[in-house]
Design an enzyme around this catalytic site. Structure first.
Site, PDB file in Angstrom:
ATOM      1  N   ASP A 246      12.393 136.947  43.361  1.00  0.00           N
ATOM      2  CA  ASP A 246      13.399 136.923  42.282  1.00  0.00           C
ATOM      3  C   ASP A 246      12.978 135.998  41.138  1.00  0.00           C
ATOM      4  OD1 ASP A 246      15.197 138.746  43.370  1.00  0.00           O
ATOM      5  OD2 ASP A 246      16.230 137.214  44.538  1.00  0.00           O
TER       6      ASP A 246
ATOM      7  N   LYS B  76      20.234 138.214  52.324  1.00  0.00           N
ATOM      8  CA  LYS B  76      19.009 137.479  51.969  1.00  0.00           C
ATOM      9  C   LYS B  76      18.791 136.217  52.809  1.00  0.00           C
ATOM     10  CE  LYS B  76      18.619 139.095  47.187  1.00  0.00           C
ATOM     11  NZ  LYS B  76      18.386 138.694  45.794  1.00  0.00           N
TER      12      LYS B  76
END
Ligand code: ATR
Length: 282
Positions: free
Chosen positions: A108, A71
């Site tokens: 997220d 990420k």
């Protein structure tokens, strides 16, 4: 559905990636909407990530999700990123744009909040302080989302205090770093308790947290969703707190990517939950 030559393709880049539930998630939505498209696991070694991610537009991909451990590297590889992804320091959703460039976002925190809103419609982020356990990547997205949604204070506690202090310095805002030893006392007056550590996950040590100080009105949620009902959620529920399990965060974080790649806004339904859980123990 049978793929045509015009099928749109997306996937999830991770290492390892075989445990990822994202192919099930997006596969369900593709079937549900009869879309000419595919979503595939993309096992990419860390040393190959930079080259692999740059190849996505060249291969005609619509985009991809990015999971552990890529990420942060994904943020660096993008041509443009959302302000939120830059603030969090991580990208989990890539969109290949028509000009061949890569756009990165982080969904997220969106998934986290949508899951709480769907699972506990009466909860309001602005209603009281939130206690967040953990200071890893998931915590960064959760804390940013809570502050942006109007949460008046985040009490952040992590085994490694320096990591919590770094998160607080990076994000700014009303974050109070609390010593890990003080985590149970920090629950007083809280409106929300969030576990973002791996404690309580199948195969990991249990989460040692006394709940006595937590108001009965507080909402409790766990990022861990294997098991679906963690020991924390079971104990919170037994004393009367509202609880929301962590699976919904995964499901909701996938929605913006799916819409960007396949042009349909998907919904989170009980049938989707069942399909993604599959044969996993409840
Ligand atoms: P992610 O990016 O998915 O959030 P991570 O960066 O590995 O995952 O973070 C895991 C979190 O669980 C961290 O907050 C970690 O605490 P440290 O920063 O001190 O490592 C926490 N964690 C993992 N094992 C733990 C344990 N045995 N006791 C307390 N905290 C633990």
């Amino acid at each position: 559905m049978m793929l045509s030559g015009k099928a749109r393709v997306a996937g999830v880049m991770g290492w390892p990636v075989s445990h990822s539930r994202s192919p099930r998630l997006h596969g369900f939505w593709l079937r549900e909407h009869g879309i000419d498209g595919a979503y595939v696991p993309l096992p990419v070694r860390p040393e190959d990530f930079a080259a692999a991610v740059r190849a996505l537009p060249k291969l005609g991909f619509a985009g991809a999700n990015v999971t552990v451990p890529h990420k942060e590297a994904a943020l660096a590889a993008c041509d443009a990123v959302s302000a939120l992804a830059r603030r969090i320091g991580a990208v989990n959703t890539l969109v290949c744009r028509p000009d061949g460039s890569l756009y990165g976002d982080n969904t997220d925190g969106f998934g986290f909040l949508e899951n709480l809103r769907a699972g506990c419609p009466g909860w309001r982020p602005e209603a009281g302080p939130a206690v967040v356990l953990g200071a890893g990547g998931a915590a960064r997205a959760v804390v940013a989302a809570l502050l942006d949604a109007g949460c008046p204070q985040v009490r952040l506690t992590n085994r490694t205090r320096d990591r919590a202090a770094e998160l607080a310095a990076d994000l700014g805002g009303a974050i109070e770093v609390v010593a890990w030893e003080e985590r149970s006392a920090a629950l007083a007056d809280a409106g929300l308790l969030v576990n973002t550590t791996t404690l309580g996950m199948t195969g990991a040590p249990p989460l040692d947290l006394a709940l006595e100080a937590l108001p009965a009105s507080a909402l409790v949620t766990d990022i861990v969703y294997a098991p679906l009902v963690t020991d924390l959620l079971a104990r919170a529920q037994a004393r009367g707190n509202a609880v929301v399990d962590g699976l919904g965060m995964l499901l909701h974080q996938g929605r913006p990517g799916f819409e960007a790649w396949f042009g349909v806004r998907p919904e989170v339904t009980p049938a989707l939950r069942a399909a993604v859980l599959g044969d996993a123990p409840a």
